[in-house]
Design an enzyme around this catalytic site. Structure first.
Site, PDB file in Angstrom:
ATOM      1  N   SER A   1      39.877  30.709  46.309  1.00 45.73           N
ATOM      2  CA  SER A   1      38.665  31.135  46.092  1.00 45.73           C
ATOM      3  C   SER A   1      38.874  30.934  44.079  1.00 45.73           C
ATOM      4  CB  SER A   1      38.954  32.695  45.901  1.00 45.73           C
ATOM      5  OG  SER A   1      37.843  33.423  44.781  1.00 45.73           O
TER       6      SER A   1
ATOM      7  N   TYR B   1      41.328  41.651  46.568  1.00 47.53           N
ATOM      8  CA  TYR B   1      41.280  40.692  47.397  1.00 47.53           C
ATOM      9  C   TYR B   1      41.765  39.401  46.243  1.00 47.53           C
ATOM     10  CZ  TYR B   1      38.160  36.530  48.582  1.00 47.53           C
ATOM     11  OH  TYR B   1      37.944  34.940  48.916  1.00 47.53           O
TER      12      TYR B   1
END
Length: 321
Positions: A144, A157
């Site tokens: 990501s 996250y």
């Protein structure tokens, strides 16, 4: 498919939804033999049916939780025993939580990190052991943009994805003695997948992908390119991502002042939601799909142009100094 057999054997984790499902469909269209893994059996079977219709040579769905080391070992070993080899592993399984670090329940925070980071380690160990035996193979990890920058209200996250990026880099170094074994990481920004609605949430508002929003198919094409041409270790996706990373690295004070308000406006929807743990502990197959709710946002071009303009202004200011 260059650098791969005509009908490669591909293991895909997180295959029931989002980028994992789109990646499975991309390989299916190339005639691959697929072993699909996810926690939710009904959504996984639906993804398998789509892959068969898309042209996959064979498809085998295997219910698997990547945080279970024995289950992951069995997944990869089962693929090897049935098909004789594993050519590619795409690791896309992930869960998400919204909320300040002090308001996300500790067990939710820990589970996000366990699933995303330790799950990646489990998949890597199983796949690389097989790749070393056969002296070939490519692991493509879906990371990501948030593995390169930080943002408030997504601490679990972000922590996991920073770890995933470091782990992928280490793995790529550790297989350098094997010329035909590769580890790559694809790092998308905001993507139109269900993960934002399925995330655990303690902010009072649903999460959403910040603009510009990419399609999962675009990310899947990058995954496919990584499998075909794995010499390039990292692929950062999104037109504004390089400028965001540059701002985070070169102007940390400015970045930190802006990121909070930008998250409140661009990464949280107006729709209210009560606190819940989403899919962190168990799947919700009814919410699994390739796409989310957002599609290609009309602000994509505006955001890209604005970021380019800001970067140009910053460069001009540096030159004047």
């Amino acid at each position: 498919m260059s650098a791969l057999p005509e009908h490669p054997v591909v293991v895909v984790t997180g295959a029931s939804s989002g980028i994992g499902r789109a990646s499975a469909l991309a390989f299916a269209a190339q005639g691959a033999t697929l072993v699909l893994a996810a926690r939710g059996g009904s959504a996984l079977r639906a993804a398998a049916a789509e892959c068969r219709a898309a042209g996959a040579r064979h498809v085998e769905p295997v219910v698997t939780d990547v945080s279970d080391r024995d289950a992951v070992d069995g997944l990869v070993d089962g693929a090897r025993r049935r098909w004789g080899r594993v050519d590619v592993c795409v690791h896309a399984a992930a869960v998400m939580a919204y909320g300040r670090v002090d308001e996300v329940p500790p067990e939710v925070f820990d589970r996000v990190v366990t699933t995303n980071l330790l799950g990646t380690a489990n998949v890597a160990r199983a796949c690389l052991a097989q790749f070393r035996r056969q002296r070939s193979g490519t692991l493509v990890v879906v990371g990501s943009l948030l593995g390169r920058v930080t943002t408030p209200r997504m601490g679990a996250y972000v922590t996991s994805k920073w770890g995933v990026r470091g782990l992928a880099r280490i793995l790529s170094q550790e297989v350098r003695d094997l010329g035909d074994v590769h580890v790559c990481i694809v790092e998308p920004a905001g993507t139109d997948t269900p993960i934002y609605r399925q995330a655990a949430n303690y902010t009072g508002r649903y999460g959403r992908p910040p603009v510009p929003v990419d399609s999962p198919e675009r990310v899947a094409r990058s995954v496919l390119r990584a499998a075909r041409h794995p010499r390039r270790h990292s692929r950062l996706l999104g037109p504004t991502s390089p400028f965001i990373v540059a701002g985070f690295t070169l102007l940390p004070g400015v970045y930190d002042a802006l990121v909070g308000p930008l998250v409140a406006v661009g990464a949280l929807a107006r729709e209210r939601v009560a606190p819940h743990d989403g899919t962190v502990f168990a799947p919700r197959p009814e919410g699994d799909a390739t796409h989310g709710l957002w599609g290609r946002h009309w602000l994509r071009a505006v955001a890209a142009a604005g970021a380019a303009g800001a970067a140009g202004a910053g460069a001009a200011l540096v030159r004047r100094r």
